[in-house]
Write an enzyme that holds these catalytic residues in place. Sequence first.
Site, PDB file in Angstrom:
ATOM      1  N   LYS A   1       6.416  -6.138 -15.102  1.00  0.00           N
ATOM      2  CA  LYS A   1       5.221  -5.330 -15.367  1.00  0.00           C
ATOM      3  C   LYS A   1       5.080  -4.915 -16.830  1.00  0.00           C
ATOM      4  CE  LYS A   1       3.404  -3.902 -11.046  1.00  0.00           C
ATOM      5  NZ  LYS A   1       4.479  -4.123 -10.061  1.00  0.00           N
TER       6      LYS A   1
ATOM      7  N   SER B   1       3.728   5.355  -8.952  1.00  0.00           N
ATOM      8  CA  SER B   1       5.059   5.959  -8.930  1.00  0.00           C
ATOM      9  C   SER B   1       6.103   4.872  -9.125  1.00  0.00           C
ATOM     10  CB  SER B   1       5.281   6.700  -7.612  1.00  0.00           C
ATOM     11  OG  SER B   1       4.927   5.872  -6.537  1.00  0.00           O
TER      12      SER B   1
ATOM     13  N   GLU C   1       4.651 -12.068   0.588  1.00  0.00           N
ATOM     14  CA  GLU C   1       4.438 -10.640   0.808  1.00  0.00           C
ATOM     15  C   GLU C   1       5.318 -10.156   1.957  1.00  0.00           C
ATOM     16  OE1 GLU C   1       0.245 -10.191   1.605  1.00  0.00           O
ATOM     17  OE2 GLU C   1       0.273 -11.718   3.158  1.00  0.00           O
TER      18      GLU C   1
ATOM     19  N   GLY D   1       3.175  -6.309   6.176  1.00  0.00           N
ATOM     20  CA  GLY D   1       1.787  -6.160   5.731  1.00  0.00           C
ATOM     21  C   GLY D   1       1.297  -7.436   5.079  1.00  0.00           C
TER      22      GLY D   1
ATOM     23  N   ASP E   1      -1.634  -8.711   4.370  1.00  0.00           N
ATOM     24  CA  ASP E   1      -3.069  -8.690   4.039  1.00  0.00           C
ATOM     25  C   ASP E   1      -3.458  -9.877   3.165  1.00  0.00           C
ATOM     26  OD1 ASP E   1      -1.476  -7.032   2.073  1.00  0.00           O
ATOM     27  OD2 ASP E   1      -3.352  -7.246   0.973  1.00  0.00           O
TER      28      ASP E   1
ATOM     29  N   SER F   1      11.236 -10.596  -9.486  1.00  0.00           N
ATOM     30  CA  SER F   1      10.251  -9.831 -10.256  1.00  0.00           C
ATOM     31  C   SER F   1      10.755  -8.519 -10.835  1.00  0.00           C
ATOM     32  CB  SER F   1       9.008  -9.582  -9.396  1.00  0.00           C
ATOM     33  OG  SER F   1       9.369  -9.003  -8.166  1.00  0.00           O
TER      34      SER F   1
HETATM   35  C1  LIG Z   1       4.413  -4.646  -8.905  1.00  0.00           C
HETATM   36  C2  LIG Z   1       5.522  -5.489  -8.437  1.00  0.00           C
HETATM   37  C3  LIG Z   1       5.303  -6.636  -7.651  1.00  0.00           C
HETATM   38  C4  LIG Z   1       3.924  -7.043  -7.183  1.00  0.00           C
HETATM   39  O1  LIG Z   1       3.085  -7.371  -8.253  1.00  0.00           O
HETATM   40  P1  LIG Z   1       1.499  -7.478  -8.069  1.00  0.00           P
HETATM   41  O2  LIG Z   1       0.990  -7.848  -9.394  1.00  0.00           O
HETATM   42  O3  LIG Z   1       1.020  -6.124  -7.603  1.00  0.00           O
HETATM   43  O4  LIG Z   1       1.275  -8.497  -7.009  1.00  0.00           O
HETATM   44  C5  LIG Z   1       6.385  -7.428  -7.318  1.00  0.00           C
HETATM   45  N1  LIG Z   1       7.631  -7.095  -7.696  1.00  0.00           N
HETATM   46  C6  LIG Z   1       7.895  -6.002  -8.435  1.00  0.00           C
HETATM   47  C7  LIG Z   1       9.302  -5.707  -8.811  1.00  0.00           C
HETATM   48  C8  LIG Z   1       6.854  -5.156  -8.837  1.00  0.00           C
HETATM   49  O5  LIG Z   1       7.119  -4.072  -9.570  1.00  0.00           O
END
Ligand SMILES: *Cc1c(COP(=O)(O)O)cnc(C)c1O
Length: 319
Positions: free
Chosen positions: A54, A79, A205, A209, A211, A304
Site C-alpha cells: 500500500k 484502521s 478473496e 466474502g 463479492d 501483499s
Molecule cells: C489492502 C490490502 C489488500 C487488498 O488490497 P485491495 O487493493 O483493497 O484489493 C491485500 N493485502 C494486504 C496486506 C492489504 O493491506
Amino acid sequence: MTRLPTYENVIEAAGHLAGVAHRTPVLRSRRLDAEVGAEVFLKAENLQRMGAFKFRGAFHALSRLDPERRRAGVIAFSSGNHAQAVALSARELGIPATIVMPHDAPASKVAATQGYGASVVRYDRYAEDRVAIARHLAGETGGTVLPPYDHPDIIAGQGTAAAELLEEVPDLDVLAVPLGGGGLLAGTVLAAAALAPGCAVHGVEPAAGDDGAQSLREGRIVRIDTPRTIADGAQTQFLGTLTFPIIQRHVAGIATATDDQLVDAMRLMAATLKTVVEPTGVLGLAAVRSGAVPARGRVGVILSGGNVDLDRYAGLLGG
Ligand SMILES: *Cc1c(COP(=O)(O)O)cnc(C)c1O
C-alpha cells in the site's frame, strides 16, 4: 466519471517510486515448487516499506498533488495498512496527514500511524460515519481525501509491484493476487496485460466474502455484509467503480481461500522461508496450494503484506 488508469500511469508511478519504495525480493522454495508441481515466484511485498504494497499507491498519489494541495494536507479513513501507508508517504513528502480511525482500532496500529507523524482522529464505528467525518475535515481544511483503493493513482501505484515481478520473471503463466477492494488486482492486470499478455491473472478473496466472484458473474458490483475472516485487509464489502471495470476486462478468474488455508500458508512461509506474512497477504499463495487457482509452468504470487500483531500471529500459528 473519472478516467480509468492505464499501463502508462503504472510506468509514471514506477518513476515516482524509484529510490523511495523498496524493490522487494522474489522468493523461491523448492518444497513449494514440489508441492504445487510448478515453479512458484513469490513477490515479497511484506518486506515493502511500512510492511505492505500500500505504500506504493499512497506515495504515488501524494506525489501527484500540487504544492497548494500538499499544504492543505491529506486525510484518510482506515484502521489498516492504508492508514500507515498514507502517514509514512505524507511524512516523506512533508505533507500534513490526518487519519480517521475507530476508537477500538488496535493500539499498535494507532501508535504506528502516530509514529509516522500523522494526527489521528477517533470515531465511534457503531454510531458515526467515517466517510462523513473525513469529508467534514476536508471541508474545514481544504485537505484531500485519499481513498484506499478506488482512485486512479492508487491503482497505478499498486500495479508497480506486478510490473517489477514481470520484469524479473517475464514469462509467468499464472499470477495470483490478494483481492479486497481491488486496487492491487486492477493495477496488476494493467501491468500484466502490457508486459505478459499470455499470463492468467487471478484475484483471491476470503471464502467468507466472495463479492468479487459474485460481481464478475453478475456483471455488476455486488455488495455484501462485512465478511468474518482473519484476512482483515480484505474485509471489503464491494469492489470500486474504477477497480471493477478494469478487473472485469482483464482478469482470468476470482478464487477464494478459507481461514484454515490462510493459516496453513502462513505456517509454510514461517517454516520454510522464515518469513512473516499477514493473513490477507497469503490469499494468493493459499489458493495456488489448494488448486483454486490452477497452477502450470511458472506461477507468480504476490505476498501483499506482513503487518500482523505478534501475539495474534503466535495465536493463529499455534492454534
Ligand atoms: C489492502 C490490502 C489488500 C487488498 O488490497 P485491495 O487493493 O483493497 O484489493 C491485500 N493485502 C494486504 C496486506 C492489504 O493491506
